[in-house]
Design an enzyme around this catalytic site. Sequence first.
Site, PDB file in Angstrom:
ATOM      1  N   HIS A 211      36.607  43.906  33.679  1.00 22.80           N
ATOM      2  CA  HIS A 211      36.473  43.983  32.283  1.00 22.80           C
ATOM      3  C   HIS A 211      37.183  45.444  31.638  1.00 22.80           C
ATOM      4  O   HIS A 211      36.606  46.241  30.699  1.00 22.80           O
ATOM      5  CB  HIS A 211      35.473  43.877  31.454  1.00 22.80           C
ATOM      6  CG  HIS A 211      35.206  43.173  30.173  1.00 22.80           C
ATOM      7  ND1 HIS A 211      35.843  43.793  29.141  1.00 22.80           N
ATOM      8  CD2 HIS A 211      34.886  41.871  29.651  1.00 22.80           C
ATOM      9  CE1 HIS A 211      35.888  43.119  28.257  1.00 22.80           C
ATOM     10  NE2 HIS A 211      35.278  42.007  28.192  1.00 22.80           N
TER      11      HIS A 211
ATOM     12  N   GLU B  46      41.676  39.770  31.309  1.00 21.04           N
ATOM     13  CA  GLU B  46      40.433  39.441  32.194  1.00 21.04           C
ATOM     14  C   GLU B  46      40.884  38.220  32.883  1.00 21.04           C
ATOM     15  O   GLU B  46      40.962  36.937  32.498  1.00 21.04           O
ATOM     16  CB  GLU B  46      39.281  39.052  31.495  1.00 21.04           C
ATOM     17  CG  GLU B  46      38.727  40.131  30.577  1.00 21.04           C
ATOM     18  CD  GLU B  46      37.922  39.912  29.699  1.00 21.04           C
ATOM     19  OE1 GLU B  46      36.733  39.088  29.902  1.00 21.04           O
ATOM     20  OE2 GLU B  46      38.228  40.185  28.254  1.00 21.04           O
TER      21      GLU B  46
ATOM     22  N   HIS C 299      28.880  36.682  29.816  1.00 26.66           N
ATOM     23  CA  HIS C 299      29.393  37.604  31.142  1.00 26.66           C
ATOM     24  C   HIS C 299      28.136  37.938  31.745  1.00 26.66           C
ATOM     25  O   HIS C 299      27.772  38.975  32.332  1.00 26.66           O
ATOM     26  CB  HIS C 299      29.835  38.997  30.408  1.00 26.66           C
ATOM     27  CG  HIS C 299      31.053  38.899  29.769  1.00 26.66           C
ATOM     28  ND1 HIS C 299      32.104  38.034  30.180  1.00 26.66           N
ATOM     29  CD2 HIS C 299      31.544  39.615  28.890  1.00 26.66           C
ATOM     30  CE1 HIS C 299      33.280  38.140  29.674  1.00 26.66           C
ATOM     31  NE2 HIS C 299      32.870  39.284  28.920  1.00 26.66           N
TER      32      HIS C 299
END
Length: 344
Positions: free
Chosen positions: A182, A303, A114
């Site tokens: 997210h 996501e 991420h």
Amino acid sequence: MTLTELTREFFGRAGETDVHRYTLSRPDGPTVRVLDYGGVIQSVEAPDLSGRRADVILGYPDLDGYFANNQPGAARVFLGAVIGRFANRIAGGAFALDGVLHRVPVNDGKNSLHGGPAGFDTRVWSASPVPGGLRLTLVSPDGDQGYPGRLAVEVTYRLDPRLRITYRATTDAPTVVNLTNHTYWNLAGGGDVYDHSLAIAAGSFCPTDENLIPVGDPTPVEGTPFDFRRATTIGARLGDPDPQLAIGRGYDHNWVLDDGAPFAARAWEPTSGRLLTMWTTEPGLQFYSGNYLGRPGAGFALEAQHFPDSPNRPDFPSTVLRPGEVYHQDTVFELTTADRPPVA
């Protein structure tokens, strides 16, 4: 004509920088609160079948919660945040682009996750009102977290009454980009999500190794616990003796979305009757069943993304962005109610 109302309030300070919370509301839709810290969607209030409103996502009540979760050594869960520069994992924290090897920080075992330890979820974005919503902008300089190129990013939240998230990015040098949001959903407003009915419009998914890096080709979902083409409760098959479920203690995989499907995903919660429908222009959807939250199963994430480790997988849809090109993504969430699960 019903218009979206946008208000702003002080929410705290990140160092010497003020952080604000923006509320998007309208009588015919949910109330959505967004922070300019991390681009976080902090709360989404939506009515149930009886008209009672509840917050249907996971979020911290104050800025200290987000700061604490972003500290080194914390079990980062990225509640509601914009993820970048690269959503999901890059194996070994390295990738080659145009013959040049780039190394990015590892923060998930041997992998980069991420965007690294100081990804876009840890930044204060610039905010400005737009018709029907709010636009956040951020400039990521060349070399930021090891990524090449100066990347200019826009994320726009609009309420119409669907929640529409539009992403745009440009670069001055070849780079890789994979952005997502997210948010963790819990349509009951509490408890766990295992009785939520979920449908995903995908005929295949990406199996992973023990580090959650995709291996081999996408695999058909037929005959596996990963088949959500017909609506199935999230918890129905979590106990199945499937090695892919054992790796991540549940679902944490990328589904390859079907072209031309009427939606990307749909979730329904039986006690409230709340129904969440999702559409996206992205080729993949990471469904995460909240396996490593402080209270496992407290929420689930959908996501919209390109596939994990795409910079190292030329057979996957490309995440390369070059000067003169525009990265663009549209993802839409609609909250309604139904007294029974819709037929997927």
